[in-house]
Structure formats: structure tokens, C-alpha cells
Design an enzyme around this catalytic site. Structure first.
Site, short mmCIF file in Angstrom:
data_model
loop_
_atom_site.label_atom_id
_atom_site.label_comp_id
_atom_site.label_asym_id
_atom_site.label_seq_id
_atom_site.Cartn_x
_atom_site.Cartn_y
_atom_site.Cartn_z
N ARG A 131 -36.68 -25.44 -20.73
CA ARG A 131 -37.17 -26.31 -19.64
C ARG A 131 -36.88 -27.79 -19.87
NH1 ARG A 131 -41.78 -22.85 -20.14
NH2 ARG A 131 -41.54 -21.10 -18.72
N LYS A 153 -26.99 -36.41 -12.08
CA LYS A 153 -26.65 -35.20 -11.31
C LYS A 153 -25.93 -34.24 -12.24
CE LYS A 153 -26.22 -36.73 -6.52
NZ LYS A 153 -25.28 -36.93 -5.39
N GLU A 195 -12.74 -42.93 -7.99
CA GLU A 195 -14.20 -43.19 -7.99
C GLU A 195 -14.49 -44.67 -8.24
OE1 GLU A 195 -16.22 -40.90 -6.93
OE2 GLU A 195 -15.77 -38.92 -7.76
N LYS A 237 -23.46 -48.38 -9.28
CA LYS A 237 -24.12 -47.06 -9.28
C LYS A 237 -25.57 -47.20 -9.75
CE LYS A 237 -23.84 -42.21 -10.01
NZ LYS A 237 -23.06 -41.02 -10.21
N GLU A 247 -31.52 -38.83 -4.17
CA GLU A 247 -30.75 -38.83 -2.93
C GLU A 247 -31.58 -38.46 -1.70
OE1 GLU A 247 -26.60 -37.69 -3.44
OE2 GLU A 247 -26.60 -36.94 -1.40
N ARG A 251 -28.55 -42.95 -1.76
CA ARG A 251 -27.60 -42.47 -2.77
C ARG A 251 -26.42 -41.71 -2.16
NH1 ARG A 251 -28.69 -39.82 -8.77
NH2 ARG A 251 -26.49 -39.37 -9.16
N ASN A 255 -21.19 -40.72 -2.02
CA ASN A 255 -20.34 -39.57 -1.71
C ASN A 255 -19.26 -39.91 -0.69
OD1 ASN A 255 -21.31 -37.42 -3.33
ND2 ASN A 255 -23.17 -37.42 -2.10
N HIS A 258 -16.26 -37.69 -0.24
CA HIS A 258 -16.53 -36.40 -0.90
C HIS A 258 -16.67 -35.25 0.09
CE1 HIS A 258 -17.11 -39.06 -4.26
NE2 HIS A 258 -17.42 -38.08 -5.08
N HIS A 262 -14.51 -32.43 -0.99
CA HIS A 262 -15.02 -31.14 -1.45
C HIS A 262 -14.39 -29.99 -0.65
CE1 HIS A 262 -18.96 -32.81 -3.43
NE2 HIS A 262 -17.88 -33.04 -4.13
N HIS A 275 -10.51 -33.44 -8.87
CA HIS A 275 -11.63 -33.92 -8.04
C HIS A 275 -11.33 -35.33 -7.50
CE1 HIS A 275 -15.71 -34.67 -6.69
NE2 HIS A 275 -15.75 -35.76 -7.42
P1 NAD Z 1 -12.55 -33.10 -16.24
O1 NAD Z 1 -13.85 -33.09 -16.87
O2 NAD Z 1 -11.93 -31.81 -15.85
O3 NAD Z 1 -11.54 -33.89 -17.19
C1 NAD Z 1 -10.21 -34.04 -16.78
C2 NAD Z 1 -9.21 -33.51 -17.83
O4 NAD Z 1 -9.06 -34.49 -18.84
C3 NAD Z 1 -9.63 -32.24 -18.52
O5 NAD Z 1 -8.51 -31.45 -18.75
C4 NAD Z 1 -10.21 -32.75 -19.84
O6 NAD Z 1 -10.17 -31.81 -20.85
C5 NAD Z 1 -9.29 -33.91 -20.12
N1 NAD Z 1 -9.81 -34.98 -20.93
C6 NAD Z 1 -11.06 -35.50 -20.91
N2 NAD Z 1 -11.12 -36.59 -21.68
C7 NAD Z 1 -9.90 -36.74 -22.23
C8 NAD Z 1 -9.36 -37.69 -23.11
N3 NAD Z 1 -10.04 -38.73 -23.52
N4 NAD Z 1 -8.08 -37.53 -23.50
C9 NAD Z 1 -7.33 -36.50 -23.02
N5 NAD Z 1 -7.79 -35.59 -22.17
C10 NAD Z 1 -9.07 -35.71 -21.77
O7 NAD Z 1 -12.56 -34.00 -14.90
P2 NAD Z 1 -13.26 -35.38 -14.54
O8 NAD Z 1 -12.37 -36.00 -13.56
O9 NAD Z 1 -13.69 -36.13 -15.73
O10 NAD Z 1 -14.61 -34.91 -13.82
C11 NAD Z 1 -14.56 -34.18 -12.62
C12 NAD Z 1 -15.87 -33.44 -12.46
O11 NAD Z 1 -16.93 -34.38 -12.39
C13 NAD Z 1 -15.96 -32.60 -11.23
O12 NAD Z 1 -16.47 -31.34 -11.56
C14 NAD Z 1 -16.94 -33.33 -10.35
O13 NAD Z 1 -17.66 -32.49 -9.49
C15 NAD Z 1 -17.83 -34.00 -11.36
N6 NAD Z 1 -18.50 -35.19 -10.85
C16 NAD Z 1 -19.84 -35.26 -11.05
C17 NAD Z 1 -20.53 -36.39 -10.66
C18 NAD Z 1 -21.98 -36.51 -10.95
O14 NAD Z 1 -22.62 -37.44 -10.44
N7 NAD Z 1 -22.54 -35.66 -11.78
C19 NAD Z 1 -19.85 -37.44 -10.05
C20 NAD Z 1 -18.47 -37.33 -9.86
C21 NAD Z 1 -17.80 -36.19 -10.29
N1 GLY Z 2 -21.35 -39.09 -7.56
C1 GLY Z 2 -22.35 -39.24 -6.56
C2 GLY Z 2 -23.70 -39.43 -7.10
O1 GLY Z 2 -23.89 -39.53 -8.29
O2 GLY Z 2 -24.62 -39.50 -6.35
#
Ligand code: NAD
Ligand code: GLY
Length: 374
Positions: A131, A153, A195, A237, A247, A251, A255, A258, A262, A275
Site C-alpha cells: 500500500r 502520475k 514535452e 510543471k 487533475e 493540470r 496534456n 496528448h 495517444h 511517445h
Molecule cells: P522510455 O522510457 O521508453 O525511454 C526511451 C528509450 O531511451 C528507451 O529505450 C530507454 O531504455 C532509453 N534510455 C533511457 N535513458 C537513456 C540514456 N540515458 N541513455 C541511453 N538510452 C536511454 O521513454 P520516455 O520518452 O522517457 O518516456 C515515455 C513514457 O513516459 C511514456 O510511457 C509516457 O506515457 C510516459 N509519460 C508519463 C508522464 C507522467 O506524468 N507520468 C508524462 C509524460 C510521459
Molecule cells: N504529463 C502530464 C501530467 O503530468 O499531467
């Protein structure tokens, strides 16, 4: 919480997220990952678990492990398969398997080392294991440093919708080591820029102008440019999340792009487009919809499209259905978390620097899809 920093870290910047007892610092700088001082002041525990993936762990896990060693007697590693396609229950279970197999108690601190995929999954695991256990983000992609690691998130994907299963769960600290961006593939850097760019039209036109002027520096991994971009993005942010953590309203502006994005990700199959690429193109589509609704001038949309294109991001959407592409986009967008009673809510630009969340007539959305896709 103030993190103590050695004099050589004078270039380190901090942005504070103000959420009462859930407040925390985003620490931004160089050589942070290797330094035990970066992790001072976190909760004490007998064990820590680093969650990473098969790409990032060989690059950085050992160094993080060494920096955590003075703080945690036992440090375990959970390595997930790499990629958006693995943001699933199965991968989440691998984290629980590691926590349980190692006998981790409820004080165990979970460290997410990687991009947004690792961060979102490690965060969700930390939110639900016993939890809730303490959680720290160590983002290693630009996208994760400016967005996903901040704000709490966490989620996994469902085949019918992106990030549909998850929880709001704040980390105790976010550590953005800019040096990790040096190993990031160019395509991923561009995806992260999507982003960064996002914050301009929704909140700060001066920042958008700055980005436009410094795109070459950012794409060339210039440390000063990256440091400013990460800091300004996190500041914006932090302001938004500080006002609307879960949100309820405001917030949602984060998006921007997005809703279309999405749909592109789900429609093509997760992982086909990154993404950030889907968000980049989605922002062009949302800006175009804003124009068709009379909210912004065509000239502004044209210029904005140019910034996205120069950042190495796609500006033309994919065909998701050869028979009726617009219908497929509409179908996918109705699953968006912002949708209410089946009505799609878009984040639109209501004049540069100003965002609004509202619905739009299907015929206009169809026109956008027809005009912006192959
Ligand atoms: P990712 O986590 O897939 O990383 C991208 C690629 O880069 C992967 O292959 C990873 O292994 C590689 N990588 C990471 N760091 C590296 C480094 N320093 N050197 C070499 N390779 C490296 O993608 P991302 O773009 O970081 O994140 C996308 C995800 O984030 C999506 O799932 C999206 O939904 C999520 N997201 C979440 C929020 C939130 O608020 N929680 C906001 C935006 C996006
Ligand atoms: N990436 C959108 C949020 O964090 O709300």
C-alpha cells in the site's frame, strides 16, 4: 527539503514542488548520479530496490548503486524489458516479484532509473507494494526529466488505452543528472523536446521563443541549454501540479497534444512512434484545431509547426484506418482520460501562452485529421 550539495555542484539547480506534506525537490545538474550527497536526507531503510531496464542498467545502475551504498545496506536491482510495449501488468509483476523475493519491507525505498516507462512503472509499483513504499525518481531521458518524473502520475498501458491503469503517487525526490542525456539516442532527445516545447504555447511564450532560438544547442546536447530547458519546464510543471495535483481541472493543460498523440500511439501499436513523437504531431493537430475554432491565427500555427519540425519531430499524422481515418481517430480519442460521457475534451491554444480545455464538433476534428494526416 533542501539537499546538501558540495561546492563543486554550484551549478546544480533545484525546483521545489509544493504539495504540503508531499512536497519535494527536483535536483538538476551534472555528476549527481555518482554522488552519495545527492541522496542524503531520504528515508533510512535496510533495503533499496533500483528499477531499471536492459538498456539503462548497464550504463548507470552500478554507479547509482555505489552512490546509494552509504545509505542502504542492501541494494537490489529489478531489470525490466525495454520499451513502451512492455509497460504492462507482466512487467509490473516483475517488480513485485523482486520486492517479495528479496523480502523487502514497507520501508524499502524504490529508485526508478530510466525514462518515463521505467519511472511510470516503478512509481505504480511503489504506490501499491504494501500500500505504498518510498519512491525516488532518477530520470535518464529528457522527456522524463522535464515531465514524467515530476508530478506523481504513475501508470501502465491497457491494450484499449494508454496509461489507463495507475495511481497518483509523488516521489520523495527527483534527481535529473544532465550527464545521462549524453548517451541518449538523437531520436529520443527529439521526443523529449516535444514535452519541453509543450510548455511554451500553454504557459510561457517567452520560453517558446527561447526554445526556437536554442534548438540547435538543445539538439547538440549543450549542457547550459539543457539545464535551462529542464529547469524552466520543471518550474512550469511545478506551478501547475502545485495548484491541481490530481487533475481536477488546470493540470489537464499539460496534456496539450496528448489527445491526438495517444490516439496515434494506440492506433499504431505502442512503441511504433515514440511517445514524444506522437505528442509533437498531436500538438500540431491540436494547434490546427485551435485555428479552425478561431482561437489562434494561422500564422502562429504555421510558425509553431516549424518549431516542431526543426526539433526533428513528425508534423504529419499517420493513417490509422484506410477506410475512414478520421472515424478511427475519433474512436480512439473517446477512450482518453479527459473524455466525459463520451465527449472528447481537447487542450487547445486560446491565444499564444494560454490553454483551454473544451470539446469540439466532430466535423472540425475530422477536418483536422484529413488535413494533418497522410
Ligand atoms: P522510455 O522510457 O521508453 O525511454 C526511451 C528509450 O531511451 C528507451 O529505450 C530507454 O531504455 C532509453 N534510455 C533511457 N535513458 C537513456 C540514456 N540515458 N541513455 C541511453 N538510452 C536511454 O521513454 P520516455 O520518452 O522517457 O518516456 C515515455 C513514457 O513516459 C511514456 O510511457 C509516457 O506515457 C510516459 N509519460 C508519463 C508522464 C507522467 O506524468 N507520468 C508524462 C509524460 C510521459
Ligand atoms: N504529463 C502530464 C501530467 O503530468 O499531467
Amino acid at each position: 527539503m533542501q539537499v546538501s550539495l558540495t561546492p563543486s555542484k554550484s551549478q546544480t539547480r533545484q525546483v521545489q514542488i509544493h504539495l504540503a506534506e508531499r512536497s519535494y525537490a527536483i535536483v538538476i545538474g551534472c555528476d549527481l548520479l555518482d554522488d552519495p550527497a545527492t541522496f542524503e536526507g531520504l528515508p533510512r531503510a535496510s533495503q533499496a530496490l533500483i528499477v531499471s531496464n536492459g538498456t539503462v542498467a548497464p550504463l548507470y545502475a552500478e554507479r547509482l548503486q555505489a552512490a546509494l551504498k552509504p545509505h542502504y545496506p542492501k541494494i537490489h536491482l529489478s531489470i525490466l524489458p525495454d520499451g513502451e510495449a512492455y509497460k504492462t501488468w507482466e512487467s509490473l509483476n516483475l517488480i513485485f516479484d523482486a520486492l517479495l523475493a528479496k523480502g523487502c519491507d514497507r520501508k524499502t525505498v524504490v529508485f526508478a532509473l530510466g525514462g518515463g516507462v521505467v519511472g511510470d512503472m516503478a512509481g505504480f509499483a511503489a504506490a501499491s507494494y504494501m500500500r505504498g513504499v518510498p519512491f525516488v525518481q532518477v530520470p535518464t531521458t529528457l522527456l522524463a526529466q522535464v515531465d514524467s518524473s515530476v508530478g506523481g502520475k504513475t501508470a501502465i498501458n491497457h491494450p484499449l488505452g494508454k496509461n489507463m491503469i495507475g495511481a497518483f503517487y509523488q516521489p520523495l525526490r527527483v534527481v535529473c543528472d544532465l550527464d545521462t542525456l549524453r548517451t541518449l539516442p538523437k531520436r529520443e532527445l527529439s521526443a523529449g523536446l516535444a514535452e519541453v516545447i509543450k510548455y511554451g504555447p500553454i504557459a510561457d511564450t517567452a520560453f517558446l521563443t527561447w526554445i526556437e532560438m536554442h534548438l540547435d544547442d538543445l539538439m547538440g546536447c549543450d549542457k547550459d541549454a539543457l539545464a535551462y530547458a529542464v529547469k524552466r519546464s520543471c518550474e512550469i510543471k511545478a506551478q501547475v501540479v502545485g495548484q491541481d495535483e490530481r487533475e481536477a481541472g488546470l493540470r489537464a493543460i499539460l496534456n496539450f497534444g496528448h489527445t491526438f498523440g495517444h490516439a496515434i500511439e494506440a492506433g499504431l501499436g505502442y512503441g511504433k512512434w515514440l511517445h514524444g513523437e506522437a505528442v509533437g504531431c498531436g500538438m500540431v493537430m491540436a494547434a490546427t484545431l485551435s485555428q479552425y475554432l478561431g482561437l489562434v491565427e494561422p500564422g502562429w500555427v504555421q510558425q509553431f509547426r516549424g518549431v516542431i519540425e526543426k526539433a526533428g519531430l513528425p508534423v504529419v499524422g499517420p493513417t490509422l484506418d484506410a477506410q475512414d481515418n478520421a472515424a478511427r481517430y475519433l474512436e480512439l480519442m473517446r477512450v482518453d482520460k479527459k473524455a466525459e460521457a463520451g465527449e472528447i475534451k481537447f487542450v487547445l491554444i486560446d491565444g499564444p501562452g494560454q490553454a483551454v480545455v473544451r470539446g469540439a464538433p466532430d466535423e472540425l476534428v475530422r477536418r483536422v485529421v484529413d488535413d494533418c494526416c497522410h
